[in-house]
Design an enzyme around this catalytic site. Structure first.
Site, short mmCIF file in Angstrom:
data_model
loop_
_atom_site.label_atom_id
_atom_site.label_comp_id
_atom_site.label_asym_id
_atom_site.label_seq_id
_atom_site.Cartn_x
_atom_site.Cartn_y
_atom_site.Cartn_z
N ASP A 39 0.84 -1.19 0.00
CA ASP A 39 0.00 0.00 0.00
C ASP A 39 0.88 1.24 0.00
OD1 ASP A 39 -3.28 0.13 0.85
OD2 ASP A 39 -2.17 2.01 0.79
N TYR A 156 -10.73 6.98 -14.81
CA TYR A 156 -11.00 5.78 -14.03
C TYR A 156 -11.61 4.68 -14.89
CZ TYR A 156 -12.71 2.88 -10.17
OH TYR A 156 -12.96 1.84 -9.31
#
Length: 263
Positions: A39, A156
Site C-alpha cells: 500500500d 477511471y
C-alpha cells in the site's frame, strides 16, 4: 523469518491496507494463507499491521505500485520472507472524478499509472516467483465503470476497461505455464472511502439502478476474489465476474418496477 520455507500458500494484495484489499486479506487468512499487503498509504498500512499483529502470516510493504523499482523491491522482499507467491490480487486503485475537458493529462496518467500500470508491473514481478512453485492465480480488481460508461470517469473508467483486456492477455499467455488470470468488476461497495465521497443523492442514484437496491459489502467482493484464486476455480481463466447486484445488467425503470411490485 527471512527465507522462511513453508508450504503454506502466500497471497499478495495491493492496496491492502483498507477497504476491499483488507477484506481480501482477511479472506485469505481465514483460508490458511499467509498474506503480503502492499500500500502507498504508510500510516494506514502501519495501523493495519498493528491490528493483525501476526508477523508469521502477515507482511506489510510500503509501495507505490506505479513505480517499477518499488514493485520489484517489494516482491523480492516478499519472496525472501515467505519463500513463495501463489496468488496476486491487483486491487490498488485511484480515481479522479472530473469532466473530460477538465481532466488534466497528468491526472489521467496518474490514474492509469496506478490502476493499469500497477497491475502490469506487479504481475510481471510476481509471475517468475509463481512459476517456481508450479503456477498460481492473478485476480485484477476492475470496476463496473470498465464495462459501462458514466459521467466524470474518463480516467477511471478507461483504466478499468483496459484492465479487463490486460486480464485476457495474461490468461492467454500465462495459462500455458499454470497461472490463471481473472477479473472481478465490483459495483458500488460500502467502504469508508465510498461513505466519504458518495453523497445521499449519489447513493440514491445508484440504488435506482441496482436491482438489489444496495451497495456491496467488501466481504462480498473478497468472496469472489477468493473463489477465483481457489482450486474450485481451477479451470476458470480469462473471465470477469461482475459483483454488482445486477447493475451492469440493468437499464432504466428499476424504481417504477419496484413500485409496481409494492416494494
Amino acid at each position: 523469518m527471512s527465507g522462511q520455507s513453508s508450504s503454506k500458500h502466500v497471497a499478495v494484495i495491493t492496496g491492502g491496507a483498507r477497504g476491499i484489499g483488507l477484506a481480501v486479506a482477511k479472506w485469505f487468512l481465514a483460508h490458511d494463507h499467509r498474506v503480503a499487503l502492499l500500500d502507498i498509504d504508510a500510516e494506514t498500512l502501519k495501523k493495519t499491521d498493528q491490528a493483525f499483529n501476526d508477523p508469521a502470516n502477515v507482511l506489510t510493504v510500503h509501495c507505490d505500485v506505479s513505480k517499477e523499482d518499488q514493485v520489484n523491491a517489494a516482491i523480492t522482499k516478499i519472496e525472501q520472507t515467505f519463500g513463495r507467491i501463489d496468488a496476486l490480487v491487483n486491487n490498488a486503485g485511484v480515481a479522479v472524478f472530473k469532466p473530460i475537458g477538465e481532466t488534466t493529462f497528468a491526472e489521467f496518467r496518474h490514474v492509469l499509472g496506478t490502476n493499469l500500470d500497477g497491475a502490469f508491473l506487479c504481475s510481471q514481478a510476481c509471475v517468475p516467483v509463481m512459476k517456481k512453485h508450479g503456477g498460481g492465480a492473478i485476480v485484477n480488481i476492475a470496476s463496473i465503470s470498465g464495462l459501462r460508461a458514466s459521467t466524470l470517469r474518463v480516467a477511471y473508467g478507461t483504466s478499468k476497461a483496459a484492465l479487463l483486456h490486460l486480464t485476457k492477455q495474461q490468461a492467454v499467455e500465462l495459462g500455458t505455464v499454470g497461472i490463471r488470470a481473472n477479473c472481478v468488476a465490483p459495483g458500488p461497495v460500502d467502504t469508508e472511502m465510498a461513505k466519504l465521497v458518495h453523497s445521499v443523492a449519489i447513493r440514491s442514484d445508484y440504488y435506482d439502478t441496482i436491482p438489489m437496491n444496495r451497495y456491496a459489502e467488501p466481504e462480498e467482493i473478497a468472496n469472489a476474489v477468493g473463489f477465483l484464486c481457489s482450486p474450485a476455480a481451477s479451470f476458470v481463466n480469462g473471465q470477469f465476474i461482475s459483483v454488482d447486484g445486477g447493475f451492469d445488467a440493468s437499464g432504466v425503470g428499476i424504481p417504477t418496477l419496484r413500485k409496481s411490485q409494492g416494494l
